[in-house]
Design an enzyme around this catalytic site. Sequence first.
Site, PDB file in Angstrom:
ATOM      1  N   ASP A 306      56.209  12.821  77.359  1.00 51.61           N
ATOM      2  CA  ASP A 306      55.140  13.532  76.292  1.00 51.61           C
ATOM      3  C   ASP A 306      54.370  12.488  75.377  1.00 51.61           C
ATOM      4  O   ASP A 306      55.208  11.945  74.928  1.00 51.61           O
ATOM      5  CB  ASP A 306      55.765  14.670  75.486  1.00 51.61           C
ATOM      6  CG  ASP A 306      54.672  15.495  75.023  1.00 51.61           C
ATOM      7  OD1 ASP A 306      53.425  15.654  75.943  1.00 51.61           O
ATOM      8  OD2 ASP A 306      54.199  15.308  74.461  1.00 51.61           O
ATOM      9  N   ASP A 343      39.971  11.861  51.654  1.00 53.42           N
ATOM     10  CA  ASP A 343      40.472  12.473  52.356  1.00 53.42           C
ATOM     11  C   ASP A 343      41.474  12.384  52.585  1.00 53.42           C
ATOM     12  O   ASP A 343      42.449  10.988  53.297  1.00 53.42           O
ATOM     13  CB  ASP A 343      39.973  11.440  53.872  1.00 53.42           C
ATOM     14  CG  ASP A 343      40.242  12.284  54.887  1.00 53.42           C
ATOM     15  OD1 ASP A 343      40.317  13.231  55.371  1.00 53.42           O
ATOM     16  OD2 ASP A 343      39.618  11.638  56.022  1.00 53.42           O
ATOM     17  N   GLU A 347      44.696  10.303  59.174  1.00 53.12           N
ATOM     18  CA  GLU A 347      43.468   9.478  59.803  1.00 53.12           C
ATOM     19  C   GLU A 347      42.762   9.110  58.654  1.00 53.12           C
ATOM     20  O   GLU A 347      42.695   7.953  58.726  1.00 53.12           O
ATOM     21  CB  GLU A 347      42.372  10.634  60.540  1.00 53.12           C
ATOM     22  CG  GLU A 347      42.805  10.877  62.020  1.00 53.12           C
ATOM     23  CD  GLU A 347      42.892  12.486  61.990  1.00 53.12           C
ATOM     24  OE1 GLU A 347      42.967  12.336  61.215  1.00 53.12           O
ATOM     25  OE2 GLU A 347      43.128  12.267  63.317  1.00 53.12           O
ATOM     26  N   SER A 374      32.979  18.408  58.031  1.00 48.88           N
ATOM     27  CA  SER A 374      32.878  19.822  58.464  1.00 48.88           C
ATOM     28  C   SER A 374      32.216  20.035  59.665  1.00 48.88           C
ATOM     29  O   SER A 374      31.802  18.922  60.268  1.00 48.88           O
ATOM     30  CB  SER A 374      31.715  20.672  57.605  1.00 48.88           C
ATOM     31  OG  SER A 374      30.061  20.633  57.829  1.00 48.88           O
ATOM     32  N   THR A 376      29.479  20.984  60.984  1.00 51.12           N
ATOM     33  CA  THR A 376      28.696  20.956  61.134  1.00 51.12           C
ATOM     34  C   THR A 376      27.764  19.594  60.615  1.00 51.12           C
ATOM     35  O   THR A 376      27.271  18.677  61.657  1.00 51.12           O
ATOM     36  CB  THR A 376      27.480  22.099  59.576  1.00 51.12           C
ATOM     37  OG1 THR A 376      27.919  23.073  59.638  1.00 51.12           O
ATOM     38  CG2 THR A 376      25.998  21.514  59.978  1.00 51.12           C
ATOM     39  N   THR A 377      28.485  18.876  59.900  1.00 46.77           N
ATOM     40  CA  THR A 377      28.532  17.430  59.756  1.00 46.77           C
ATOM     41  C   THR A 377      29.051  16.397  60.192  1.00 46.77           C
ATOM     42  O   THR A 377      28.225  15.518  61.038  1.00 46.77           O
ATOM     43  CB  THR A 377      28.007  17.533  58.406  1.00 46.77           C
ATOM     44  OG1 THR A 377      29.556  17.428  57.599  1.00 46.77           O
ATOM     45  CG2 THR A 377      26.764  18.109  57.061  1.00 46.77           C
ATOM     46  N   ARG A 378      30.284  16.871  60.286  1.00 49.03           N
ATOM     47  CA  ARG A 378      31.161  15.353  61.463  1.00 49.03           C
ATOM     48  C   ARG A 378      31.140  14.514  60.699  1.00 49.03           C
ATOM     49  O   ARG A 378      31.165  13.440  61.676  1.00 49.03           O
ATOM     50  CB  ARG A 378      30.405  15.763  62.454  1.00 49.03           C
ATOM     51  CG  ARG A 378      30.093  17.128  63.324  1.00 49.03           C
ATOM     52  CD  ARG A 378      29.441  16.681  64.944  1.00 49.03           C
ATOM     53  NE  ARG A 378      29.930  16.162  65.792  1.00 49.03           N
ATOM     54  CZ  ARG A 378      29.174  15.160  66.421  1.00 49.03           C
ATOM     55  NH1 ARG A 378      28.351  15.547  66.522  1.00 49.03           N
ATOM     56  NH2 ARG A 378      29.725  14.185  67.464  1.00 49.03           N
TER      57      ARG A 378
END
Length: 678
Positions: A306, A343, A347, A374, A376-378
Site C-alpha cells: 500500500d 496551522d 501540511e 474552510s 468555502t475559502t479553501r
Amino acid sequence: MSMSFVKSGAIDQSVVTTALKSAFVKLDPRALTGNPVILATEVVAALATVSAGVAIAGGLPASFPIQIAAWLWLTVLFANFAEAIAEGRGKAAADSLRATRVTTRAKLIIDDARNAMVPTPAHELVPGDIVLVEAGDVIPADGEIIEGVASVNEAAITGESAPVIRESGGDRSAVTGGTTVVSDWLKVKVTSQQGSSFLDRMIAMVEGADRRKTPNELALAVLLAGLTLVFLIAVVTLTGLGAFLGVTLDPMVLGALFVTLIPTTIGGLLSAVGIAGMDRLLKVNVLATSGRAVEAAGDVDTLLLDKTGTITFGNRMAVEVVPAPGVRPDAALRAALIASLADETPEGRSIVELARNQGVTAQIPAGATSIPFSATTRQSGLDADGKSWRKGAVDAVIRSLDLSESQVPAELRQAVDRVARSGGTPLAVSEHGALVGVIHLKDVVKPGVKDRFADLRRMGVRTVMITGDNPVTAAAIASEAGVDDFLAEATPEDKLRIIRTEQAKGRLVAMCGDGANDAPALAQADVGVAMQTGAQAAREAGNMVDLDSDPTKVLEIVEVGKQLLITRGALTTFSIANDVAKYFAIIPAMFVVALPSLGAMNIMGLSSPQSAILSAVIFNALVIVALIPLALRGVRYRAIGAAKLLSRNLTIYGIGGLIAPFVGIKLIDMIVAALKLA
C-alpha cells in the site's frame, strides 16, 4: 534501537540453564511423539539401558553396553537441548515483554459532557469503554483514538526511545496497551478484551505457544519417519543375514547401527530451526504469528505494498517554495511560514519545518488573527495590523486576489503544472494581497525504499504498489520508489482481486499495509505484514506485525524465510551424507569375524570393532551439539540464484557431511583407544 532482549547476539546463561532442565523434562515420550526419529532413539536408549543392567546383574563385562546406553541417552538430551535453547530465547523475550505490563488504574469516562471519570483497574475495561490518557499515563488497553493528539512513547513495544505522534482519524489512530503518553492527552476507545490485547498476542507469538508446523516441516517429518522405518527394516534384516553367516549379532550393536543410520542430526535440530526462524524475525522487530508465515516468506514471488503510510509517510509534506518573479526565495518562504504558523495540520507543520531547516524563522505577529481553512475559502493564514498572509488552493488564492489567469506570471503557472504532473499538490501563497509563490506539497517516499526494492528484485521478488491515487500521481510515486508495477485508483476489492489472480497462477503473495482498508488483502495474502502504527484491523488481519512500521523490512522478512528453508535443507543434506562414514565404521565391525574380507572396509583404520561402534555413536551425539549454533543462526542467504545456491550448499553440506564423520569418528576412535574405553 530495537528490543534489547533479542538484539543481543549471545545466549544468556539463564537461558542455557533453563534449556538444560527442559531437555530432561522433554525425555517424557509423550513430548517426543511429534519427532519420530528422536523417539526411536529414546526407545533404543531405553533398551540399551536394560541390556547394560542385565550384563551387570549377570556379572558380565558391562563397560561397553553402559557407554553405548549413556551416549544414546545423551543423543536424545542433545536433541532436546537444541529445541529447548531455541524455545528459551523466545521465552526470555516473552518475560521481558511481560515486564512491560504495568498495573494501572484507567480514567474511565462515564459522562463525556461533564467530563466525569471513574478510576478503574485496567483489567476491568471492556471493548467500547472510553478512557482519558494524559501526559505520564500508561495507556491501559489497545484502542482507537477518538479525540486528541499526543506524543506516545512506544519503547515497551518497539524498543524505540523516540516518541511518536498519535492522533484521531487516519491510519495512525491505533494505540497499544502498555505504552506511555509523553505529552498532551488522548481519549481512547478500548477495542480489545483483557487477555487478547496486542501485548498478550505478542507474548504468545514470542513464546511460540501457538506455533504449528509448516507444510514443508510436516513433509520433512514424514520423510524422516519413512527413513527411520526403512532403516529399522534394514537392521532387522541383518539379524537374518547374521544367522545365515553363523554370526550372532549383539542387539546392542544392532541398536547402535540403527540410531547412527537414522537421520538423528536433522531430527534433533528440526524444531530448533523452525523456532529460530521466528526468533530471527523478532531480532529485526517483526512478530510472526506462525512458522507457516515465516516459511511462506522464503518463497514469496510477488510483494504488494500500500502506498500511503507504507511506501510514503502518508501526510503531504512541503518540499519547496517556488518564488514569483521579482520575489526573493527567502521572502516567499517566510510568507509561507507566517501563513502556516497557526496551522496545526501535518501540511502546515511541514511548511514550518521546511522554513526552519532552511534558516528562515518568524513569530506570530502581536494581535494577529488566525484564519482557519474552510471549504468555502479553501485557504488559511493570518491577519495582523492590516496585513495578511494566505496559502491555499491555487485557483482560490488567485480568485481572492481578483487576478485573472493571464495576470498570473507564466513562471508560476509553469511551476503549478510541474508540481501537478509530478503527483504533488500546489498551494499558492499571497502576502498583503500580492501573489508571492507556490508551495510544492508531496507525499514523501520513505528513505531507502528504492534501494531495498532493487534488492528484492535481485532476489526474484516482484514489487507492486497499490494506491487510490490517480494514475499520474501513482506513476510519479512508483517511479520515485522504484517498484516494478503499480495499481492506481485501487479499491479494497481491487487489492483482493490482484492477490487472488497472482495466487491462481501458483505464486505466493506478500502484502504490506497499515490501513483498515488493507485488512481484507492482508488476510488473503500468504504473508500479510501489518505496520504496528497502523489500524487495529490491519494488525489483526496480518500474520506478521512490523514493530518499526518500515516497509523496507520486507527484505529482511524474505531473507529470514529463505534462510529458514535453506538451513533446513542444508542440515538434512548433511545428516543424510553422514551415514556413509557410519557404514564404513559399523558394518565391518559387525561381520569382520565371519567375513575377514570386510576388514578392507575399515578404511579409517579404527582400533577395534567395539571402538568403531562406540566412536560412531559418540560422533552421532556430538554432531548435534556442534550444529546447534548453525541451526539458531541459520545458513546465510545470498541473492545468487537458485541453481548457484543449490550447488553451493550441496558442495558445503553434502561433501562436508560426507567428509566430517570420517575425520570425526577417526579422532574419537583415537581418544577411545588411548583411554582404553573399548
